[in-house]
Design an enzyme around this catalytic site. Structure first.
Site, PDB file in Angstrom:
ATOM      1  N   TRP A 162       0.938  -1.158   0.149  1.00 39.00           N
ATOM      2  CA  TRP A 162      -0.279   0.029  -0.036  1.00 39.00           C
ATOM      3  C   TRP A 162       0.893   1.278  -0.020  1.00 39.00           C
ATOM      4  CZ3 TRP A 162      -2.135   2.794   4.828  1.00 39.00           C
ATOM      5  CH2 TRP A 162      -2.932   3.679   4.409  1.00 39.00           C
ATOM      6  N   ASP A 243      -1.156  -5.482   9.130  1.00 30.74           N
ATOM      7  CA  ASP A 243      -2.088  -4.614   8.684  1.00 30.74           C
ATOM      8  C   ASP A 243      -3.340  -5.186   8.268  1.00 30.74           C
ATOM      9  OD1 ASP A 243      -3.455  -2.762   7.469  1.00 30.74           O
ATOM     10  OD2 ASP A 243      -2.013  -1.825   6.009  1.00 30.74           O
ATOM     11  N   LYS A 279     -13.436  -0.438   6.003  1.00 25.12           N
ATOM     12  CA  LYS A 279     -13.926  -1.161   4.691  1.00 25.12           C
ATOM     13  C   LYS A 279     -14.980  -1.949   5.265  1.00 25.12           C
ATOM     14  CE  LYS A 279     -10.032   0.271   2.956  1.00 25.12           C
ATOM     15  NZ  LYS A 279      -9.336   1.211   1.897  1.00 25.12           N
TER      16      LYS A 279
HETATM   17  N1  KET Z   1      -4.082  -0.566   5.114  1.00 24.91           N
HETATM   18  C1  KET Z   1      -4.213  -0.916   3.857  1.00 24.91           C
HETATM   19  C2  KET Z   1      -3.409  -1.985   3.261  1.00 24.91           C
HETATM   20  C3  KET Z   1      -5.080   0.073   2.839  1.00 24.91           C
HETATM   21  O1  KET Z   1      -5.231  -0.531   1.562  1.00 24.91           O
HETATM   22  C4  KET Z   1      -5.813   1.118   3.614  1.00 24.91           C
HETATM   23  C5  KET Z   1      -6.436   1.925   2.691  1.00 24.91           C
HETATM   24  C6  KET Z   1      -5.314   1.263   4.840  1.00 24.91           C
HETATM   25  C7  KET Z   1      -4.432   0.558   5.701  1.00 24.91           C
HETATM   26  C8  KET Z   1      -6.004   2.476   5.524  1.00 24.91           C
HETATM   27  O2  KET Z   1      -7.093   2.599   5.621  1.00 24.91           O
HETATM   28  P1  KET Z   1      -7.915   3.434   6.625  1.00 24.91           P
HETATM   29  O3  KET Z   1      -9.136   4.259   6.052  1.00 24.91           O
HETATM   30  O4  KET Z   1      -7.014   4.473   7.314  1.00 24.91           O
HETATM   31  O5  KET Z   1      -8.319   2.418   7.641  1.00 24.91           O
HETATM   32  N2  KET Z   1      -6.249   1.834   1.475  1.00 24.91           N
HETATM   33  C9  KET Z   1      -7.111   2.679   0.385  1.00 24.91           C
HETATM   34  C10 KET Z   1      -7.550   4.029   0.671  1.00 24.91           C
HETATM   35  C11 KET Z   1      -6.200   5.139   0.119  1.00 24.91           C
HETATM   36  O6  KET Z   1      -5.148   4.869  -0.083  1.00 24.91           O
HETATM   37  O7  KET Z   1      -6.709   6.258   0.241  1.00 24.91           O
HETATM   38  C12 KET Z   1      -6.632   2.097  -1.052  1.00 24.91           C
HETATM   39  O8  KET Z   1      -5.556   1.752  -1.067  1.00 24.91           O
HETATM   40  O9  KET Z   1      -7.332   2.917  -1.927  1.00 24.91           O
END
Ligand code: KET
Length: 433
Positions: A162, A243, A279
């Site tokens: 990521w 993660d 998610k």
């Molecule tokens: N870990 C991974 C692997 C991940 O893809 C994301 C978000 C997060 C943590 C963090 O999510 P949070 O909303 O802080 O709980 N990924 C998506 C959002 C972004 O990057 O803007 C994405 O990959 O599109």
């Protein structure tokens, strides 16, 4: 008037949350770190086009990892609406500050969700969980804690991973290294490479493992492979940092998706887990998640807890109350919990069906190449194998947007848009080398 701030350099906008044009970069991971403090902050694998500014009415944005319905709309889960209603009607709920470590019931139930009802570590009171600002905030608090209290500052992340991982860890003061993960030849896991790189890591190094539904590749190790990973991590004295952003999204089952983490916790060793409800409960904007640290004894856990409070307090004082209250209401109530699992499975199943439909549509067009990876990959994303030139061309000619590395969010597709994407992929593959 003279400006004190005139020397501030222009920053690139975040390539996911607010889309502008970006520089294209090759896939060399160290690039991000090299120009970390430059005017452009590139996400090497996340670069996307100017979708927002495209006036085309049928443009298709497959770049962001956020769930959309068949109608292409964001989804608020029914169970979330019910929980919010219940909270709104409860006059005893107030908007006071939470403690530094968040809502106690949320922490307890969140830890159970990932570790399992029968977790020995929980029974033995050697687990610390603190509410944090979604997955990102949990990773950051964990990283700040490690930078301060762990003797080893090297942290290994998968290549690719990521796009935010390297920035989070670097800014916390850790030193990011990569282990092999994706094999472009097989479009699968480079398992040998992964074991070799982990085996060569210095003792005590931190290893970031995505619990399930790996972003961006959609490739997870099998349970047998996880077991081998666990053995090498433990025998080398590495510290696993999971993660866990997609629990329930990979298989549709919360328990199945937690197996990798539970395997590590069951051996009695230490690990960190960053958990997100963005998610799986669709609570993206509520910023609700947790950092769990599994320790080897209650005494260590008490000390870790105390130090975590010192990390959090100067950062944001205490976490927000609303998202934590929603999650707690759902996790506490067995009917709501059951309804949540049904809605979650519905989201996971829709994604799986999009994979099948896309695969069949590509097959039907006779597109050259093997496209079985579309149905083999798991979770929200598919790593299509399209190259940057093809991705750019598809944006220009077909108004379909994805990250430069060819990652698409399957959750952004619908039965209506599958043919549009399959046409574009077919055209790109046959016309653009
Ligand atoms: N870990 C991974 C692997 C991940 O893809 C994301 C978000 C997060 C943590 C963090 O999510 P949070 O909303 O802080 O709980 N990924 C998506 C959002 C972004 O990057 O803007 C994405 O990959 O599109």
């Amino acid at each position: 008037m003279s400006s004190i701030l005139s020397k501030v350099l222009p920053a690139a906008e975040d390539p996911v949350l607010s889309v502008h044009t970006f520089q294209s970069k090759d896939l060399h991971p160290s690039y991000l770190l090299c120009c970390f403090f430059g005017p452009i902050l590139p996400f090497y694998e996340r670069v996307i086009f100017a979708c927002r500014d495209d006036p085309c009415p049928v443009k298709l944005n497959l770049s962001v990892g956020a769930y959309r319905t068949e109608e292409g709309k964001p989804l608020v889960l029914e169970v979330v609406r019910r929980a919010e209603q219940q909270l709104a009607n409860d006059r005893s709920c107030d908007k006071g500050y939470l403690p530094i470590d968040g809502l106690a019931d949320f922490n307890k139930l969140g830890a159970k969700l990932i570790l399992g009802d029968d977790s020995h570590a929980l029974e033995e009171n050697r687990v610390v969980t603190i509410q944090c600002l979604s997955g990102t905030g949990s990773l950051r608090v964990g990283a700040e804690f490690l930078a301060k209290h762990h003797q080893q500052s090297v942290i290994y992340v998968p290549n690719p991973t990521w796009g935010n991982h390297p920035s989070i860890f670097t800014l916390a003061g850790l030193s990011v290294q990569y282990f092999r993960y994706y094999d472009p030849q097989t479009r699968g896991l480079d398992f040998e490479g992964m074991l070799e790189d982990l085996g060569a890591a210095p003792s005590g190094a931190i290893v970031v493992l995505q619990a399930c539904a790996h972003n961006p590749t959609g490739i997870d190790p099998t349970l047998e492979q996880w077991e081998q990973i666990r053995q090498i991590v433990r025998s080398k004295g590495l510290l696993p940092f999971f993660d866990n952003a997609y629990q329930g999204f990979a298989s549709g089952s919360l328990d199945s998706d937690a197996q990798s983490v539970r395997m590590f916790v069951a051996d009695g060793g230490e690990c960190l887990i960053a958990q997100s409800f963005a998610k799986n409960m669709g609570l993206y904007g509520e910023r609700i998640g947790a950092l769990t640290i599994v320790c080897t004894s209650e005494d260590v856990a008490r000390k870790v807890h105390g130090q975590l409070l010192l990390v959090v307090r100067p950062m944001y004082l205490t976490p927000p109350i609303h998202g934590a209250s929603i999650v707690t209401t759902i996790l506490k109530n067995s009917d709501m919990y059951k309804d949540w699992t049904i809605e979650l499975k519905g989201m996971a199943d829709r994604i799986i069906s999009m994979r099948q439909q896309l695969y069949e549509a590509i097959q039907a067009r006779g597109t050259p190449g093997d496209w079985s990876h579309i149905i083999k990959q798991i979770g929200m994303f598919s790593f299509t194998g399209l190259n940057e030139k093809q991705v750019r061309w598809m944006a220009k000619e077909y108004h379909i947007y994805m990250t430069y590395d060819g990652r698409i969010s399957m959750a952004g597709l619908s039965s209506k848009t599958v043919p549009q994407l399959a046409d574009a992929i077919h055209a790109a593959i046959t016309r653009i080398p």
